[in-house]
Design an enzyme around this catalytic site. Structure first.
Site, short mmCIF file in Angstrom:
data_model
loop_
_atom_site.label_atom_id
_atom_site.label_comp_id
_atom_site.label_asym_id
_atom_site.label_seq_id
_atom_site.Cartn_x
_atom_site.Cartn_y
_atom_site.Cartn_z
N CYS A 165 36.20 87.44 67.05
CA CYS A 165 36.07 87.73 65.67
C CYS A 165 37.58 88.16 65.19
CB CYS A 165 35.53 89.39 65.75
SG CYS A 165 33.69 89.13 65.75
N HIS A 289 40.10 96.73 60.58
CA HIS A 289 39.02 95.93 61.40
C HIS A 289 37.98 96.73 61.25
CE1 HIS A 289 37.36 93.10 64.06
NE2 HIS A 289 36.98 93.97 64.89
N GLU A 300 40.81 101.86 67.16
CA GLU A 300 41.75 101.61 66.24
C GLU A 300 42.28 102.51 65.29
OE1 GLU A 300 41.81 98.53 62.11
OE2 GLU A 300 39.77 99.28 62.85
N LYS A 319 34.16 95.66 55.57
CA LYS A 319 32.90 95.33 56.18
C LYS A 319 31.74 95.77 55.69
CE LYS A 319 35.08 93.30 60.51
NZ LYS A 319 36.58 93.46 60.21
N HIS A 324 30.41 91.96 58.73
CA HIS A 324 31.40 91.58 59.70
C HIS A 324 30.94 89.86 59.66
CE1 HIS A 324 33.96 90.61 62.79
NE2 HIS A 324 33.59 91.75 63.54
N PHE A 382 36.65 90.73 70.89
CA PHE A 382 36.35 90.90 72.30
C PHE A 382 37.55 90.31 73.11
CE2 PHE A 382 31.48 90.51 71.16
CZ PHE A 382 31.45 91.76 70.93
#
Length: 394
Positions: A165, A289, A300, A319, A324, A382
Site C-alpha cells: 500500500c 496513513h 503511526e 481514507k 484505502h 505490509f
C-alpha cells in the site's frame, strides 16, 4: 546540488471525485457519500467500500476483437485512462520537448492482475475455453504500466512498483530517481487499484476490514474500508507547476509480514525531512496513513511522536473519504497535499467520532483556513515498506 523535481497538477479519479478539484472539495467538507456497501465474495457479509459511482468509458484496443471481454473493459485500465486523460496536455508537451524515448512510466499497484485472471477463467469455466483474444500478459502486474507507455507512444523505461500500500508513493520516488540519474527527462508516476474480489477476501482474512465507516485514531476504530482509484503526476525538471518534490524517505524495516513498526516508520519520516533539508517544525500539514486498524494507527502515532515530539503538526487521514485505495493511496494522498499547497483553502477534514484512545498521543487536526507552504504524506505498507513524501510550494 540535487535536481529539483516538479509535480504537475495531478490527474485522478476515486469515489470522492472525478478530478483533483472535486476530490479536494470532498476533503474540505468531509464528504463520505462515495462509501457504499460491497458484498464479500462467496458471502452475505457487506463492508463499506469506496467504489467509483460514475460510468467509466471502455478503452479501445485496436488489436482486440472483443474488448468487452478483455483489457479495454477491465476496470483497472478504465480508471487509469480517465486519470491519464487529465494529464494529456502536459504529457504531450513533454513528449514534444524531450522526445518519447526520454519519457518514463512508473506505476504502483497492489492487485492489478487478478481482475483479468478472474474474467478469463469465468469464460473458461462457462465455455470450456479461454476467450479468443486471451493473452497471459493481460494478467501480468506489469501490463497496466505497459498500457500507459503504449497509450502515449513512449519508448522510455517502464517500471511497475509493488510495495503493497505504499506502491504509489514508491513509484513517485522511482520516477524522481530516473530523472536525477539522467535516464529520463520526465516521468509519468502514480498508482492505481480497484476493490477486487481478491483484495476484499484477503483483507477480510486478516480481520482488517471494518463493517462500519473507517474511524482512524479513534478508540472505537475497527479497521479499513477499501477503495478504488488512480492518481498520476508528470514529474519534470521544468517548472510545470508551483509544487516541487522537496524530500523523499523510505525504509524497509522487515519487522513483520503485516504488522507495522514505529521505528521503521519514523526512519522514513526522518529520511524525508533530511532529504528536504528542512526542520520538522516547518511542515505545516501531514496527510497520515491513517487506516483505522488498531495496530496501524497506534504505530503511526508513535512514529510521529518520535520525530516531532509534542510539537505535532496539523494532521488528518483522508481514507474515511476515499477509502484505502491500496496502491493508489500514496499518490492520491500526495495529490491532496498538492491541492492544499496550491488552492490555499484549508486542510482536509479528519472524519472520526472524536473519541480519543488513551494509548494514542496524536490528535488529528480539524480543517481550518491554514495555508502551509510544506506538506508531508505518509504511506506505510505490509512488510515494513514505509514511504514519506514532502512537497513544497514555491
Amino acid at each position: 546540488m540535487k535536481k529539483k523535481i516538479y509535480l504537475s497538477p495531478p490527474g485522478l479519479i476515486c469515489c470522492a471525485g472525478r478530478n483533483r478539484n472535486e476530490l479536494y472539495e470532498s476533503c474540505l467538507s468531509g464528504y463520505q457519500g462515495g462509501m457504499v456497501a460491497q458484498k464479500l465474495p462467496e458471502s452475505d457479509a457487506k463492508f463499506p467500500s469506496g467504489l467509483i459511482p460514475w460510468e467509466i468509458p471502455k478503452v479501445a484496443f485496436p488489436e482486440l476483437t472483443d474488448p468487452d471481454v478483455y483489457a479495454g473493459a477491465t476496470r483497472i485500465i478504465r480508471i487509469i485512462d480517465v486519470a491519464l486523460e487529465q494529464l494529456r496536455p502536459v504529457i504531450e508537451k513533454a513528449i514534444s520537448a524531450y522526445g518519447p524515448e526520454k519519457i518514463g512510466v512508473c506505476l504502483g499497484s497492489c492487485d492489478n492482475g487478478s481482475e483479468s485472471t478472474l474474467l478469463s477463467h469465468r469464460v473458461l469455466l462457462d465455455k470450456g475455453a479461454f476467450p479468443p483474444d486471451y493473452d497471459l500478459r493481460f494478467q501480468s502486474a506489469s501490463y497496466p504500466a505497459e498500457y500507459i507507455s503504449r497509450k502515449f507512444g513512449l519508448s522510455g523505461p517502464v517500471f511497475t512498483v509493488a510495495t503493497a500500500c505504499s506502491s504509489g508513493a514508491s513509484a513517485v520516488i522511482r520516477g524522481a530517481e530516473l530523472i536525477r540519474a539522467g535516464i529520463c527527462s520526465a516521468v509519468i508516476a502514480g498508482g492505481a487499484d480497484i476493490v477486487s474480489q481478491t483484495a476484499m477476501a484477503g483483507f477480510h482474512s486478516l480481520e482488517a476490514l471494518s463493517d462500519s465507516l473507517c474511524n482512524p485514531f479513534s478508540k472505537n476504530r475497527k479497521g479499513i474500508n477499501l477503495g478504488e482509484g488512480a492518481a498520476f503526476f508528470l514529474l519534470d525538471t521544468a517548472e510545470n507547476s508551483a509544487v516541487d518534490l522537496l524530500g523523499t524517505g523510505e525504509s524497509a524495516d522487515a519487522f513483520h509480514m503485516t504488522a507495522p513498526n514505529e521505528t521503521g516508520q519514523a526512519n522514513a519520516i526522518k529520511a524525508a525531512i533530511s532529504d528536504a533539508g528542512i526542520n520538522p517544525e516547518q511542515i505545516g500539514y501531514v496527510n497520515l496513513h491513517g487506516t483505522g486498524t488498531k495496530l496501524n494507527d497506534k504505530t503511526e502515532a508513535l512514529a510521529m511522536q518520535m520525530v516531532f515530539g509534542d510539537a505535532l503538526p496539523p494532521a488528518s487521514s483522508t481514507k474515511p473519504i476515499t477509502g484505502h485505495t491500496q496502491g493508489a493511496a500514496g499518490t492520491l494522498e500526495t495529490a491532496i497535499c498538492w491541492m492544499v499547497l496550491t488552492e490555499k483553502k484549508g486542510l482536509p477534514v479528519h472524519c472520526w467520532d472524536s473519541i480519543r484512545d488513551d494509548d494514542i498521543l496524536l490528535l488529528p487536526g480539524d480543517a481550518r483556513q491554514n495555508t502551509p507552504s510544506i506538506c508531508m504524506s505518509n504511506s506505510f505498507a505490509f512488510g515494513g515498506c514505509n514511504v514519506s513524501l514532502i512537497l513544497g510550494r514555491k
